[in-house]
Design a protein around this motif. Structure first.
Motif, PDB file in Angstrom:
ATOM      1  N   ALA A 190      18.557  71.607  82.842  1.00  0.00           N
ATOM      2  CA  ALA A 190      17.805  72.376  81.848  1.00  0.00           C
ATOM      3  C   ALA A 190      17.957  73.856  82.141  1.00  0.00           C
ATOM      4  O   ALA A 190      18.157  74.269  83.288  1.00  0.00           O
ATOM      5  CB  ALA A 190      16.337  71.978  81.885  1.00  0.00           C
ATOM      6  N   ARG A 220      20.775  64.747  78.364  1.00  0.00           N
ATOM      7  CA  ARG A 220      21.585  65.378  79.411  1.00  0.00           C
ATOM      8  C   ARG A 220      21.426  64.598  80.703  1.00  0.00           C
ATOM      9  O   ARG A 220      20.379  64.024  80.977  1.00  0.00           O
ATOM     10  CB  ARG A 220      21.150  66.828  79.653  1.00  0.00           C
ATOM     11  N   THR A 232      14.326  66.771  79.249  1.00  0.00           N
ATOM     12  CA  THR A 232      15.674  67.188  78.856  1.00  0.00           C
ATOM     13  C   THR A 232      16.466  65.974  78.420  1.00  0.00           C
ATOM     14  O   THR A 232      17.438  65.562  79.070  1.00  0.00           O
ATOM     15  CB  THR A 232      16.397  67.906  80.027  1.00  0.00           C
TER      16      THR A 232
END
Length: 445
Positions: free
Chosen positions: A50, A23, A20
């Motif tokens: 996620a 983030r 991910t």
């Protein structure tokens, strides 16, 4: 454990296997298994950044400051030591090697881990000790090569970084094939499973690691094909043998796992995926706009044709997933499926022509990867290799390729449409490869 989770939230995004990107992780502890000593633990952590959440496997070890490789350092521990990624720690790799080669040992002071040895007697006896090296360059997992300290069989153990409930297809499929006597997959050595409590409160068991025979000093089929095409070497016989190996895989998987006839929902799922991918491609690749009607015509012919039975397949087959070995010939690897697809989809029965189309597209990329002024000669090499691959496949599959007409063309075209999206986003200079293929696959007359 809260301090360690904070350290992991900073460390994990820098790892190649973290899925991910862009983030900040939101981590919580799923499971923590002590390994031999309290300073070595096998962790499962859930990342809720996620959607859906991803569970990661992170083996960690606490060591004195200055004693761990810089790339393995996770962060400082409150009592003066440091936490590190255990995959580079000799105590952990020794434990992992024993677990997958011997099995049946207590690898944890708590319940929840199970080590299973799948070692076949024809492989000899596992070496008592082996030197470990982490394989660099992997994107989604961590593989460790174990070379015996003396005589013995080299072993490669893949530690799955993203963990799901159920047996990972990269364990399930090659294990079944190897157990059936297939030589076109590496021998299965052993596996590690874990049991934990999911966020739903249900108990789940899933694959944590899988070890197979390691073929030392060999090249993958992509490199072999690239070298052959660059030297204008006849590749028809190797390509035919590769087709035979892929067909052998499909025949064996159909015998080892249930098959079923596709219903209306199956057809709708496949054709719907084609349309969704085409819509994305048209929005990002303007050059495709004039070809949309011709692309949809290929899809329509495939939708109208009879479809063969659904079965378990490789799911992400290309030349880079195949090794050329002196002892076994072509050997197929990495049955985990497309990394971006949810695991629940990867284990469903599928159409075997998806794998065939993936290999045809991989051959096509050989021509685009060679800087050669004589494009016609390289193109002729690709066509001959593709045709020989299909001939070998058909011969080993019983004389024909199930779904090898319009359906295969649609899967090959869909793969090229996906490639057009990928190349536009990542390698614009390579966009001409899939665009040329789309033009050929949609040519009428």
């Amino acid at each position: 454990m809260g301090d360690l989770l904070d350290l992991l939230a900073v460390w994990m995004p820098r790892q190649r296997w973290y899925g991910t990107k862009g983030r900040d992780p939101r981590l919580s502890l799923v499971a923590s298994w002590p390994l031999v000593e309290q300073d070595m633990r096998l962790l499962l952590v859930r990342d809720d950044a996620a959607v859906p959440a991803i569970v990661y496997q992170v083996p960690v070890v606490k060591r004195p400051v200055g004693t761990v490789p810089p790339g393995s350092l996770i962060g400082a521990e409150s009592d003066g030591g440091v936490w590190a990624d255990a995959t580079t720690d000799e105590a952990f790799t020794d434990l992992l090697y024993r677990a997958v080669t011997v099995g049946g040992i207590d690898v944890s002071t708590e319940a929840g881990l199970e080590a299973l040895a799948l070692w076949s007697p024809h492989l000899g006896t596992p070496a008592s000790r082996a030197t470990a090296r982490v394989l660099s360059g992997e994107q989604s997992n961590t593989s460790i090569i174990f070379r015996p300290d003396g005589d013995g069989l080299p072993v490669i153990c893949k530690l799955f970084r993203q963990v799901n409930g159920g047996r990972n297809p990269d364990v399930e499929l090659p294990s079944a094939l190897a157990a059936g006597g297939a030589t076109f997959v590496p021998a299965a050595i052993g596996e590690l499973r874990g049991t934990w409590t999911a966020s739903t409160g249900e108990t789940e068991t899933g694959s944590l690691a899988f070890a197979q025979q390691f073929f030392d000093g060999v090249e993958d089929a992509w490199r072999v094909a690239l070298n052959a095409a660059g030297a204008d070497e006849d590749f028809r016989e190797p390509a035919r043998a590769l087709g035979e190996a892929v067909a052998g895989m499909h025949v064996a998987l159909a015998a080892a796992f249930p098959t079923r006839e596709p219903d209306a929902a199956d057809r709708a799922a496949v054709t719907g995926a084609w349309e969704r991918r085409l819509a994305i491609a048209v929005s990002e690749v303007p050059a495709l706009a004039p070809l949309v009607d011709r692309i949809r015509a290929v899809y329509a012919r495939a939708a109208a044709t009879p479809w063969p039975a659904l079965q378990r397949v490789h799911g992400d087959l290309h030349l880079g997933q195949v090794l050329h070995t002196p002892s076994n010939g072509w050997v197929l690897l990495d049955f985990e499926g497309e990394p971006l697809r949810p695991m629940a989809e990867r284990i469903l029965p599928d159409l075997a022509v998806r794998d065939v189309a993936g290999m045809l597209r991989s051959f096509d990329y050989v021509s685009g990867a060679i800087a050669d002024d004589d494009g016609a000669a390289v193109r002729a090499w690709v066509i001959a290799a593709q045709q020989s691959f299909l001939e070998g496949y058909a011969a080993a599959a019983g004389g024909e390729i199930a779904g090898g007409g319009d359906l295969l063309a649609a899967f090959e075209l869909d793969k090229a449409v996906y490639e057009a999206i990928y190349e536009t986003r990542n390698r614009p200079d390579w966009l001409g490869i899939p665009l040329a293929a789309i033009g050929r696959l949609t040519h009428v007359g």
